[in-house]
Design an enzyme around this catalytic site. Structure first.
Site, PDB file in Angstrom:
ATOM      1  N   HIS A 183       2.267  -0.546  -6.412  1.00  0.00           N
ATOM      2  CA  HIS A 183       1.613  -0.957  -5.158  1.00  0.00           C
ATOM      3  C   HIS A 183       0.965  -2.331  -5.229  1.00  0.00           C
ATOM      4  O   HIS A 183       0.158  -2.656  -4.365  1.00  0.00           O
ATOM      5  CB  HIS A 183       0.522   0.041  -4.764  1.00  0.00           C
ATOM      6  CG  HIS A 183       1.016   1.400  -4.419  1.00  0.00           C
ATOM      7  ND1 HIS A 183       1.288   1.789  -3.132  1.00  0.00           N
ATOM      8  CD2 HIS A 183       1.283   2.473  -5.199  1.00  0.00           C
ATOM      9  CE1 HIS A 183       1.703   3.046  -3.124  1.00  0.00           C
ATOM     10  NE2 HIS A 183       1.715   3.481  -4.372  1.00  0.00           N
ATOM     11  N   LYS A 186      -0.145   0.405  11.889  1.00  0.00           N
ATOM     12  CA  LYS A 186      -0.980   1.224  12.787  1.00  0.00           C
ATOM     13  C   LYS A 186      -1.409   0.423  14.006  1.00  0.00           C
ATOM     14  O   LYS A 186      -1.432   0.931  15.135  1.00  0.00           O
ATOM     15  CB  LYS A 186      -2.198   1.755  12.026  1.00  0.00           C
ATOM     16  CG  LYS A 186      -1.820   2.695  10.885  1.00  0.00           C
ATOM     17  CD  LYS A 186      -2.968   2.951   9.912  1.00  0.00           C
ATOM     18  CE  LYS A 186      -2.442   3.543   8.611  1.00  0.00           C
ATOM     19  NZ  LYS A 186      -3.454   3.520   7.539  1.00  0.00           N
ATOM     20  N   LYS A 219      -9.757  -3.909   6.935  1.00  0.00           N
ATOM     21  CA  LYS A 219      -9.102  -3.614   5.650  1.00  0.00           C
ATOM     22  C   LYS A 219     -10.113  -3.877   4.550  1.00  0.00           C
ATOM     23  O   LYS A 219     -11.194  -4.416   4.815  1.00  0.00           O
ATOM     24  CB  LYS A 219      -7.875  -4.502   5.465  1.00  0.00           C
ATOM     25  CG  LYS A 219      -8.141  -6.002   5.667  1.00  0.00           C
ATOM     26  CD  LYS A 219      -6.908  -6.853   5.475  1.00  0.00           C
ATOM     27  CE  LYS A 219      -5.976  -6.820   6.655  1.00  0.00           C
ATOM     28  NZ  LYS A 219      -4.641  -6.374   6.326  1.00  0.00           N
ATOM     29  N   ARG A 220      -9.786  -3.518   3.316  1.00  0.00           N
ATOM     30  CA  ARG A 220     -10.678  -3.838   2.215  1.00  0.00           C
ATOM     31  C   ARG A 220     -10.897  -5.344   2.145  1.00  0.00           C
ATOM     32  O   ARG A 220     -10.017  -6.127   2.506  1.00  0.00           O
ATOM     33  CB  ARG A 220     -10.066  -3.351   0.893  1.00  0.00           C
ATOM     34  CG  ARG A 220     -10.213  -1.859   0.686  1.00  0.00           C
ATOM     35  CD  ARG A 220     -11.659  -1.443   0.559  1.00  0.00           C
ATOM     36  NE  ARG A 220     -12.229  -1.858  -0.686  1.00  0.00           N
ATOM     37  CZ  ARG A 220     -12.584  -1.030  -1.660  1.00  0.00           C
ATOM     38  NH1 ARG A 220     -12.461   0.284  -1.514  1.00  0.00           N
ATOM     39  NH2 ARG A 220     -13.103  -1.486  -2.789  1.00  0.00           N
ATOM     40  N   LYS A 249      -6.660 -11.260   0.812  1.00  0.00           N
ATOM     41  CA  LYS A 249      -6.464 -10.841   2.203  1.00  0.00           C
ATOM     42  C   LYS A 249      -7.026 -11.876   3.191  1.00  0.00           C
ATOM     43  O   LYS A 249      -6.764 -11.815   4.390  1.00  0.00           O
ATOM     44  CB  LYS A 249      -7.093  -9.472   2.440  1.00  0.00           C
ATOM     45  CG  LYS A 249      -6.433  -8.350   1.623  1.00  0.00           C
ATOM     46  CD  LYS A 249      -7.089  -7.006   1.904  1.00  0.00           C
ATOM     47  CE  LYS A 249      -6.616  -5.893   0.982  1.00  0.00           C
ATOM     48  NZ  LYS A 249      -5.333  -5.293   1.390  1.00  0.00           N
ATOM     49  N   THR A 280      -0.399  -1.327   5.562  1.00  0.00           N
ATOM     50  CA  THR A 280      -0.056  -0.208   6.440  1.00  0.00           C
ATOM     51  C   THR A 280      -0.889  -0.286   7.719  1.00  0.00           C
ATOM     52  O   THR A 280      -0.477   0.219   8.763  1.00  0.00           O
ATOM     53  CB  THR A 280      -0.298   1.145   5.743  1.00  0.00           C
ATOM     54  OG1 THR A 280      -1.544   1.080   5.047  1.00  0.00           O
ATOM     55  CG2 THR A 280       0.811   1.457   4.752  1.00  0.00           C
TER      56      THR A 280
HETATM   57  O1  NBX Z   1      -1.377  -0.019  -1.347  1.00  0.00           O
HETATM   58  C1  NBX Z   1      -2.350  -1.042  -1.461  1.00  0.00           C
HETATM   59  C2  NBX Z   1      -1.688  -2.388  -1.280  1.00  0.00           C
HETATM   60  O2  NBX Z   1      -2.640  -3.416  -1.446  1.00  0.00           O
HETATM   61  C3  NBX Z   1      -1.093  -2.436   0.121  1.00  0.00           C
HETATM   62  O3  NBX Z   1      -0.408  -3.636   0.302  1.00  0.00           O
HETATM   63  C4  NBX Z   1      -0.148  -1.255   0.316  1.00  0.00           C
HETATM   64  O4  NBX Z   1       0.256  -1.178   1.647  1.00  0.00           O
HETATM   65  C5  NBX Z   1      -0.842   0.044  -0.040  1.00  0.00           C
HETATM   66  C6  NBX Z   1       0.070   1.227   0.030  1.00  0.00           C
HETATM   67  O5  NBX Z   1       1.252   0.979  -0.649  1.00  0.00           O
HETATM   68  N1  NBX Z   1      -3.022  -0.905  -2.730  1.00  0.00           N
HETATM   69  C7  NBX Z   1      -4.166  -0.219  -2.814  1.00  0.00           C
HETATM   70  O6  NBX Z   1      -4.671   0.288  -1.831  1.00  0.00           O
HETATM   71  N2  NBX Z   1      -4.698  -0.098  -4.056  1.00  0.00           N
HETATM   72  C8  NBX Z   1      -5.801   0.602  -4.340  1.00  0.00           C
HETATM   73  O7  NBX Z   1      -6.461   1.156  -3.490  1.00  0.00           O
HETATM   74  C9  NBX Z   1      -6.226   0.688  -5.761  1.00  0.00           C
HETATM   75  C10 NBX Z   1      -7.154   1.651  -6.111  1.00  0.00           C
HETATM   76  C11 NBX Z   1      -7.570   1.752  -7.419  1.00  0.00           C
HETATM   77  C12 NBX Z   1      -7.064   0.871  -8.379  1.00  0.00           C
HETATM   78  C13 NBX Z   1      -6.161  -0.082  -8.026  1.00  0.00           C
HETATM   79  C14 NBX Z   1      -5.737  -0.184  -6.709  1.00  0.00           C
HETATM   80  N3  NBX Z   1      -7.490   0.971  -9.680  1.00  0.00           N
END
Ligand code: NBX
Length: 838
Positions: free
Chosen positions: A373, A676, A564-565, A570, A672
């Protein structure tokens, strides 16, 4: 099978109270649950009591389907997807279950006849925030789609006692507050202590020879933790399938307590219990780096080992020989957080179940599949060898052995390429030694996928290039999707009803059918209905903002939303530069004709991510000035909505005119939120990054505001030597924006506050904000122009929603089923014995 006796009570049958779906039944069941489960009666019941009574009423109706599903899966020993994820960001259950059961309206009527408001009760639910962002939410969408498509599946994860922190904003800064989602109890789960398992940690290993003269290894752990599963039913949309989300809590095993207690060390025993329970205490709030924390590695092995042991229990219970584990289960690894499964499955098969190495390796590779991801190199998980040895001595041995065999394979395929061996090794030996979890996942899986076409391509060309050259056949793309049940049917009932009134409701399960809306894009009445719905939803958000933030917002302005985060890649701060650009234009010419905009932000920053928190502070500071400057009037407003969550997202997506998807190209794996927003009729302003590329392809370039450098241009610019200062000096508006911040205009004259952020932009600008600035501003100017042509905008909005068919998580799951999982639907008939008598 036994039939339920037909007791007659006031003309209603007993089973109706637990399964009936008529308004009368629902009312009766609701009051029954209020009385017998909550122990309350209407006069003294709180809102929470009512919420709980309703939740139990709905849960009863799920249980019937859940049990039927379990019976059929068990009887048939159905092939099952096991989705391993450290995060499941489920969002509130009640509303979603009402939608999927198809009883939203009946329940609304039932509670209203009892003098209650359904929306009010829905508000009561504390959502389980067991995830950080996109990755956790994707897991939740996939569970919904798997149940809807009747795919046997189990979600496995951790039942964190404290999920993602609640965010407060004080003096413009993010403040983190502990999330207490379990405070009032969780009506959606059922504990299954009978299926507890034990997980070992620490200690050492000993080699020995078994009775057949074979070399074996025994692991003597330092600590043993008990895992107790808590199951939540996951109902599909208008199917009888109810799959399971199984989350593990860590507890101290009783036997250990007793040992300490008997030796008189009572406090020691309690201490042991506390240490054990720490394991599932809290979700790590970082969404990028893993920082090598011991407890986090312990969480990973904990839930992975619990889950694999549980699968082996199921294999045995269904009389499947263990040699056929991979025929019963396919295990999808949601990023590398569960990648230790490679070593743990090997250990279980070899050490615990006497299997030979080669056969165990075959089974492991055939069972596991890995989804990546991220494209951020710093986000690729690696664990110091020292930590690994301390916590997982046996796993480290197994990883060394896997690595030995693997590097032999690499040598055979690429003879004499020692550089390649060093790059590909499961162990990073460039400095302090680390285990590379992405490499472990790649080697131990039969499938490796990215989450959008561009992302997969970049994995192949860059981040995992060596693995692509080694195993090209393992690589595949699975573009993300979102569930239309939660993200339009539940969250946007008005738009849902309008759409269904035109094209029927088939689109809810077959999102491609939304394309039939295109036939109405020239129908003035439809367009006007579309527009008035958007406008009504915006009014609701206006009221919410007034109440939450005390800010008055112009409902006719462009609702320009970035939710978003918070992360530098970003580029929420690029958005900030645009706001200040408009502000400067107004200050220079107060009568300037500007299309009014409301900039809305939501999102959390990792507590230790200073720069992201400073960006939140900057946005709030800009808001304080802009929102109160009389020159601005109601043309610009900046709103930071605190404590972004799934519940909250459902309120925000439907109200957006413009969706900000402005990451530096090559950094956002998919996104994502972009899907939405568009599904709810927002237009996107975005870079050619992640799934934006595919969204634009679907909606057409005329209906998408694209800007900025492409991923190859980003690499080329960086390779040439990027000098952000050159942009600052040569772009008048950009310079004015930066100077405005530097002057202390947004910080009561304090010129130091934002200096770290400005310095990072002026002297490094890792994410190329300055390089993309002018293109972004020009594109935003086009947005403002187009918005003035309301008919054109509405048309574009309709076409965006109508062309979102591809981005249903149902499509993603079908692709996974076909290309990776090799699994078919198993329809569930409601059995005679427990079927609802309607
Ligand atoms: O996953 C996200 C990506 O940044 C997005 O582009 C993508 O759409 C989404 C689903 O595929 N990654 C993400 O949310 N990562 C984390 O939340 C995360 C949590 C814990 C960690 C590393 C990443 N240790």
């Amino acid at each position: 099978m036994q039939t339920v006796p037909n007791h007659q009570v006031d003309n209603l049958q007993i089973e109706d109270d637990r399964t009936g779906l008529s308004v009368e039944c629902l009312k009766r069941a609701f009051l029954d649950n209020l009385f017998y489960v909550q122990g309350k009666f209407p006069k003294i019941a709180t809102k929470n009591d009512y919420y709980m009574a309703l939740a139990y009423t709905v849960r009863d109706r799920l249980l019937q389907r859940w049990i039927n599903t379990a019976v059929i899966y068990t009887e048939r020993a159905s092939r099952t997807v096991s989705y391993l994820s450290a995060e499941f960001l489920m969002g509130p259950h009640l509303g979603n279950n009402l939608v999927n059961l198809g009883i939203y309206d009946q329940v609304k009527q039932a509670v209203s006849e009892l003098g209650l408001d359904l929306e009010d009760l829905l508000e009561q639910e504390e959502e389980p925030g067991l995830g950080n962002g996109g990755l956790g939410r994707l897991a939740a969408c996939y569970l919904d789609s798997m149940a809807t498509l009747e795919i046997p599946s189990l979600g496995y994860g951790i039942r964190y006692e404290f999920g993602i922190f609640d965010q407060d904003i004080r003096d413009g800064w993010q403040v983190e507050i502990t999330d207490k989602w379990l405070h009032c109890g969780n009506p959606w789960e059922i504990a299954r202590p009978e299926w507890e398992v034990y997980v070992r940690l620490g200690g050492h290993t000993e080699a020995y020879t078994d009775e057949h003269g074979r070399y074996r290894v025994r692991w003597i752990p330092f600590q043993v933790i008990k895992g107790v599963p808590h199951d939540t039913p996951i109902l599909g949309y208008k199917t009888n399938t109810a799959n399971t989300l199984r989350l593990w809590t860590a507890e101290a095993p009783e036997s250990f307590d007793f040992a300490a207690f008997n030796s008189g060390d009572y406090l020691g025993a309690v201490q042991e219990k506390m240490v054990s329970e720490n394991l599932s205490k809290v979700l790590y709030p970082n969404d990028d780096s893993s920082q090598g924390k011991r407890l986090r590695l312990a969480q990973q092995i904990f839930f992975v080992s619990c889950s694999l042991q549980d699968m082996i229990r199921i294999v045995f219970r269904q009389n499947v020989p263990l040699e056929k584990f991979h025929e019963k289960f396919v295990v999808q690894l949601n990023d590398t957080h569960p990648a230790i499964a490679v070593a743990e499955l090997m250990r279980l098969l070899i050490d615990e179940h006497d299997m030979g190495w080669d056969q165990a390796w075959q089974i492991t590779q055939k069972s596991l599949a890995y989804t990546n991801h991220t494209l951020l190199p710093e986000a690729l998980e690696r664990w110091p060898i020292s930590l690994f040895r301390e916590l997982l001595p046996r796993h480290l041995e197994i990883i060394y052995e896997i690595n030995y065999h693997f590097l032999e394979e690499v040598k055979a395929k690429f003879p004499g390429d020692s550089d390649r061996l060093r790059r590909m090794s499961l162990i990073d030996e460039s400095g302090e030694k680390y285990v590379r979890m992405a490499h472990l996942a790649c080697v131990g899986s039969h499938s490796i996928n990215g989450v959008a076409a561009l992302h997969t391509k970049l994995l192949q060309q860059d981040v995992l290039r060596d693995f692509y050259q080694m195993y090209p056949e393992k690589f595949n793309n699975k573009t993300n999707g979102v569930t239309p049940r939660r993200f339009i049917v539940l969250s946007n009932p008005r738009l849902t009803n309008l759409i269904s009134s035109k094209i029927g409701d088939n689109w809810i399960k077959h999102l491609e059918d939304l394309k039939h809306l295109e036939a109405f894009v020239d129908d003035p009445e439809f367009c006007s209905q579309w527009r008035s719905i958007k406008s009504a939803i915006k009014q609701d958000l206006v009221a919410y903002i007034a109440q939450q933030n005390g800010i008055t917002v112009n409902p006719d302005s462009i609702f320009d939303i970035q939710a978003k985060r918070f992360h530098e890649y970003k580029r929420q701060h690029l958005n900030a530069l645009h706001i200040i650009t408009l502000y400067n234009r107004i200050k220079a010419n107060p009568d300037i004709d500007i299309t009014p905009r409301t900039f809305i932000f939501g999102g959390k920053a990792a507590p230790g991510y200073y720069m992201a928190k400073l960006i939140i502070k900057l946005l709030n500071s800009i808001g304080d000035v802009v929102n109160n400057d009389p020159d601005v009037r109601d043309r610009l407003k900046v709103v930071f909505l605190k404590d972004y969550s799934v519940k909250f997202a459902q309120r925000v997506y439907p109200a957006a005119d413009l969706s900000e998807q402005i990451s530096m190209a090559g950094k956002e794996a998919s996104g994502t939120g972009n899907m939405k927003f568009a599904l709810n009729g927002a237009l996107t302003i975005g870079t050619l990054d992640g799934a934006n590329v595919e969204i634009r392809e679907e909606v057409g370039e005329d209906n998408f505001f694209i800007f900025g450098l492409t991923a190859p241009e980003v690499y080329a610019l960086k390779a040439r030597g990027y000098r952000p200062l050159d942009y600052y000096h040569s772009n008048r508006e950009l310079k004015a924006v930066i100077d405005r911040i530097a002057s202390g205009h947004f910080s009561h004259g304090d010129t130091k506050l934002f200096k770290p952020l400005l310095d990072s932009l002026l002297y490094r600008d890792e994410y190329l904000l300055f390089a993309d600035y002018q293109a972004y501003i020009d594109c935003q100017d086009r947005v403002s122009q187009v918005y003035r042509d309301r008919d054109r905008w509405t048309r574009m909005s309709i076409l965006n929603a109508a062309r979102m068919g591809k981005f249903s998580s149902d499509r993603s799951i079908r692709d996974y089923c076909q290309d990776i999982w090799n699994i078919k639907p198993v329809p569930i008939e409601l059995g005679e014995c427990i079927q609802a008598k309607e």
